[in-house]
Design an enzyme around this catalytic site. Structure first.
Site, short mmCIF file in Angstrom:
data_model
loop_
_atom_site.label_atom_id
_atom_site.label_comp_id
_atom_site.label_asym_id
_atom_site.label_seq_id
_atom_site.Cartn_x
_atom_site.Cartn_y
_atom_site.Cartn_z
N GLN A 1 0.84 -1.20 0.00
CA GLN A 1 0.00 0.00 0.00
C GLN A 1 0.88 1.25 0.00
O GLN A 1 1.61 1.52 0.96
CB GLN A 1 -0.92 0.04 1.22
CG GLN A 1 -1.92 1.18 1.12
CD GLN A 1 -2.87 1.25 2.31
OE1 GLN A 1 -2.44 1.32 3.45
NE2 GLN A 1 -4.17 1.24 2.04
N TYR B 1 -5.84 10.72 3.74
CA TYR B 1 -4.40 10.91 3.51
C TYR B 1 -4.18 11.75 2.25
O TYR B 1 -5.15 12.20 1.63
CB TYR B 1 -3.69 9.56 3.45
CG TYR B 1 -3.75 8.82 4.77
CD1 TYR B 1 -3.23 9.39 5.94
CD2 TYR B 1 -4.34 7.56 4.88
CE1 TYR B 1 -3.30 8.73 7.16
CE2 TYR B 1 -4.41 6.90 6.10
CZ TYR B 1 -3.89 7.48 7.24
OH TYR B 1 -3.96 6.83 8.44
N ARG C 1 -7.61 2.43 -3.15
CA ARG C 1 -8.50 2.42 -1.98
C ARG C 1 -9.19 3.77 -1.86
O ARG C 1 -8.54 4.81 -1.93
CB ARG C 1 -7.71 2.10 -0.71
CG ARG C 1 -8.64 1.73 0.43
CD ARG C 1 -7.99 1.03 1.58
NE ARG C 1 -8.95 0.07 2.12
CZ ARG C 1 -8.95 -0.39 3.36
NH1 ARG C 1 -7.98 -0.03 4.18
NH2 ARG C 1 -9.86 -1.24 3.78
N ARG D 1 -9.07 -7.28 10.83
CA ARG D 1 -8.92 -7.64 12.25
C ARG D 1 -9.24 -9.10 12.50
O ARG D 1 -8.69 -9.71 13.42
CB ARG D 1 -9.80 -6.73 13.10
CG ARG D 1 -9.22 -5.34 13.26
CD ARG D 1 -10.21 -4.40 13.87
NE ARG D 1 -11.30 -4.09 12.96
CZ ARG D 1 -12.39 -3.38 13.27
NH1 ARG D 1 -12.51 -2.92 14.50
NH2 ARG D 1 -13.33 -3.13 12.38
N CYS E 1 -12.45 -11.56 16.06
CA CYS E 1 -12.24 -10.16 16.45
C CYS E 1 -13.52 -9.66 17.11
O CYS E 1 -14.61 -9.92 16.64
CB CYS E 1 -11.93 -9.32 15.21
SG CYS E 1 -12.08 -7.55 15.52
N CYS F 1 -12.82 -4.61 19.73
CA CYS F 1 -12.51 -3.86 20.96
C CYS F 1 -11.43 -2.81 20.74
O CYS F 1 -11.32 -1.85 21.51
CB CYS F 1 -12.10 -4.81 22.07
SG CYS F 1 -10.47 -5.55 21.88
N CYS G 1 -5.07 -3.45 18.88
CA CYS G 1 -4.67 -2.99 17.54
C CYS G 1 -4.57 -1.48 17.47
O CYS G 1 -3.53 -0.90 17.80
CB CYS G 1 -5.55 -3.62 16.47
SG CYS G 1 -7.32 -3.31 16.61
N CYS H 1 -3.14 -7.88 20.11
CA CYS H 1 -4.55 -8.25 20.02
C CYS H 1 -4.94 -8.91 21.34
O CYS H 1 -4.21 -9.78 21.83
CB CYS H 1 -4.75 -9.22 18.85
SG CYS H 1 -6.44 -9.84 18.71
N ALA I 1 -7.27 -15.82 32.16
CA ALA I 1 -5.91 -16.34 32.39
C ALA I 1 -5.92 -17.85 32.54
O ALA I 1 -5.18 -18.57 31.87
CB ALA I 1 -5.31 -15.67 33.62
#
Ligand code: FAD
Ligand code: FMN
Length: 645
Positions: A99, A169, A217, A316, A339, A342, A346, A358, A390
């Protein structure tokens, strides 16, 4: 359809799944050359089955620098890195496109000490620096930079380039009347505003030939007054197609005035942008890529089958699970680690200048070191105490290594604090942390005992080879006057629904991440009439990334929640709350408060760990029990420990 091949230009793509561009910050200053960390990261997605990968925003000129760690392709010393990337992707028959990007005004001089540039001298709505209005020679230099960069990409053996004309951009700045107020041939009517993009694309095609993919894009809507809207985006695409130099269109949206739209969080419905790709597809025969929250294969299939797009961007989704495509193909959809929108690992991390990660996938960025889960040399019996993120993640991975794991949870269900988070309407999707792991634990046949609180005696009697304490954390004790009144309640108890809460509440927001705002949303959608959050910090939710914060503020302001910064709790007499200003010390009163809710940092449930220390063969603790932090940390701790035990 998802697994059927498609031709882009003259290149065959083996299936319809595209990993769209995403900045990782894995590049290292000052060179910012593509490195093995980034190559391994993308290679892992290729191995996982995707057909096409677009690299992150890749700088074409030294005058652009968005975040500290993005990569450049502006000179020939970048070529060997891309050669290696091309080999790594092609090994899996995955095509790779770079890109090409210049941020224009949407960057900051802090990164490289250079002024920012733009078609007009209007500051970026987010970075707020006044740019230099580009002179004609600047424009020529930038066009050259894009073309030279494309030549470098081609020399490296990559399959093509994507010209980044979206997200506000530089190219988008020219395209859009929101940012382009020029009076010369690069401003004014649409043809003039398209001139910069057209000359870049023509230059690339002329140098790189017809067999090299050139994609474009576009923001199908910038969602700003005076910016590109869908009608204009359609015109742009028609003109681009008419010029005959572009091979595909990738449909995105937004600019830095509407950043939350660029990467929609969990409040955006799955596939919310698909109607925009559909509209673009209706005016072009070029292959169209749809994106945004397409995080499940069945939905992706539907997008294609209904003709809304030719390819699906699952960005994602492939960060969270690099095996997304292979699992979908093999009918193992329930095993996809989805994904959750959230943004915590990222975009939140990259905007903080950290490397991307992530919540769901602790391996992101450590593909070289952590991806492989090998068999343990010595197979052990392991007791895991606590079935939060965990404990669940540890059990999953340790079992894959051949250990005999038994998981104990004192509640009647797994998930730990995740069950509190998902009681908040806008946070339901966070439950994917639990869903994925629960599915895997069951499939792997791990022995899970629910409703059993484990103590020292039990563990010693079992005499396992190793014990892992993942007992999480609890609210810490407060010391303000009146803190022990029965109508002072911790947010965790509120979200557990274990204590009753009055109609008029204040929330003591010592925690600057999600607790105060989550409980405020929960209360205001469950009948509270007055909700005020105060915090000693300059604003509520200071640790929430600005994309999620926009969403949180929109919801809470709409619900009438009051925010009071720079304020410290002093006392509660059961009716009135006394607070003081963090800087002046001046006291004030909030009257007629039924309940004070504490949203503070936690303390570790470490008693069992301490009791067992020195009494068992191997003892570990992790997650909140080690240091109360986040589920992202808990999962990372667990994954790493499980690879080592
Ligand atoms: C409102 C709120 C919002 C949050 N938002 C986020 C967020 O957006 N992102 C994020 O990453 N994190 C968030 N967190 C934090 C995150 O939930 C925790 O950091 C994470 O759950 C910690 O995981 P853990 O497994 O270490 O502990 P826990 O989730 O606390 O799990 C510990 C488990 O151990 C069990 N247990 C305890 N003692 C015993 C015993 N003796 N025997 C058997 N079982 C026992 C408990 O019942 C519990 O199920 C939030 C927390 C709250 C409260
Ligand atoms: C961490 C991150 C960085 C991104 N960086 C870029 C980028 O460099 N260029 C770009 O065009 N889009 C970028 N995006 C947008 C994605 O390409 C994609 O359009 C967006 O994430 C929505 O698709 P998804 O829901 O499949 O993730 C980024 C997204 C994320 C999550």
């Amino acid at each position: 359809m998802l697994f059927s091949p498609i031709k882009i230009g003259s290149t065959m793509i083996k299936n319809r799944v595209v990993v769209t561009a995403h900045l990782t910050n894995f590049g290292k200053q000052p060179e910012n050359i593509i490195n093995d960390k980034y190559i391994s990261y993308l290679e892992r997605r290729a191995k996982g089955g995707v057909g096409l990968i677009i690299t992150e925003v890749t700088g074409v000129h030294p005058s652009t620098h968005p975040l500290s760690g993005n990569t450049f392709v502006r000179d020939e010393k970048c070529i060997p890195g891309y050669e290696k990337l091309a080999r790594s992707l092609h090994k899996y028959d995955c095509k790779g496109v770079v890109q090409l990007w210049h941020g224009g005004r949407q960057t900051h001089s802090g990164f490289n000490r250079m002024h920012v540039i733009s078609p007009s001298a209007i500051p970026c709505p987010l970075n707020r620096q006044v740019p230099k209005e580009m002179e004609t020679e600047d424009i020529r230099e930038m066009i050259d930079a894009y073309v030279k960069s494309a030549i470098n990409v081609q020399k490296a053996g990559m399959d093509g380039v994507e010209v980044h004309g979206a997200h506000g951009y530089l190219i988008c700045q020219f395209l859009s009347e929101f940012s382009n107020k020029r009076k010369d041939e690069y401003g004014g009517d649409l043809d003039n505003r398209m001139r910069f993009a057209r000359e870049i694309i023509e230059g690339i095609r002329a140098e790189c030939g017809k067999d090299f993919i050139v994609g474009f894009r576009i923001s199908a809507d910038e969602f700003v007054e005076g910016g590109i809207n869908l009608d204009e985006a359609k015109e742009i695409v028609k003109k681009i197609e008419g010029a005959g130099n572009v091979d595909y269109i990738s449909v995105s949206a937004g600019n830095y005035a509407t950043t939350p739209i660029i990467v929609g969080n969990a409040s955006y419905p799955i596939g919310w942008l698909v109607p925009y790709s559909s509209a673009i597809k209706s005016v072009t025969d070029l292959p169209v890529i749809a994106v945004q929250r397409i995080n499940d294969p069945q939905f992706a299939e539907k997008v294609l089958a209904e003709g809304h797009a030719d390819l699906v961007g699952i960005c994602r989704g492939n960060i969270a699970d690099p095996d997304f495509v292979n699992k979908a193909r093999e009918g193992r959809e329930d095993e996809i680690r989805k994904c959750m929108g959230c943004l915590q690992g990222c975009t939140s991390r990259i905007f903080q200048q950290f490397e991307m990660s992530c919540v769901q996938n602790p391996v992101v960025g450590f593909e070289q070191e952590l991806d492989e889960i090998s068999q343990a040399k010595k197979k052990k019996t392991i007791i895991v105490v606590g079935g939060g993120p965990a404990g669940m993640e540890f059990a999953r991975v340790a079992n894959l290594r051949g250990h005999q794991v038994k998981l104990y949870e004192k509640e009647s269900h797994l998930g730990g604090q995740i069950n509190l988070i998902t009681n908040v309407k806008s946070r339901e999707e966070f439950g994917e942390v639990k869903r994925y792991r629960e599915v895997m634990l069951k499939k792997q046949g791990i022995v899970i005992t629910l409703g059993k609180e484990i103590d020292e005696t039990f563990v010693l009697a079992e005499n396992p080879d190793a014990v892992v304490i993942a007992t999480g954390s609890r609210p810490r004790t407060q010391s303000f006057e009146g803190a022990n009144r029965k109508n002072v309640i911790d947010c965790m108890d509120v979200l557990k629904n274990s204590k009753s809460v009055g109609k008029r509440v204040v929330i003591v927001g010592e925690d600057t991440f999600r607790k105060a705002t989550d409980v405020a949303e929960y209360l205001s959608s469950n009948g509270a009439e007055y909700v005020e959050i105060f915090t000693q910090y300059p604003f509520v939710g200071m640790e929430i990334d600005f994309i999620n914060l926009t969403d949180v503020y929109q919801k809470l302001y709409a619900a009438g929640v009051k925010f009071t910064p720079n304020t410290i709790m002093t006392a509660y007499d059961g009716k009135n709350v006394t607070v003081k200003n963090a800087y002046s010390g001046l006291e004030s009163t909030i009257q007629d408060i039924d309940t004070v809710i504490i949203a503070s940092w936690n303390e570790a449930n470490s008693e069992l760990y301490t009791a067992l220390k020195g009494k068992v063969k191997e003892l570990y603790r992790l997650g909140d029990c080690l240091a109360p932090r986040t589920a992202m940390d808990a999962i990372y701790d667990a994954y790493k420990l499980a690879r080592e035990v």
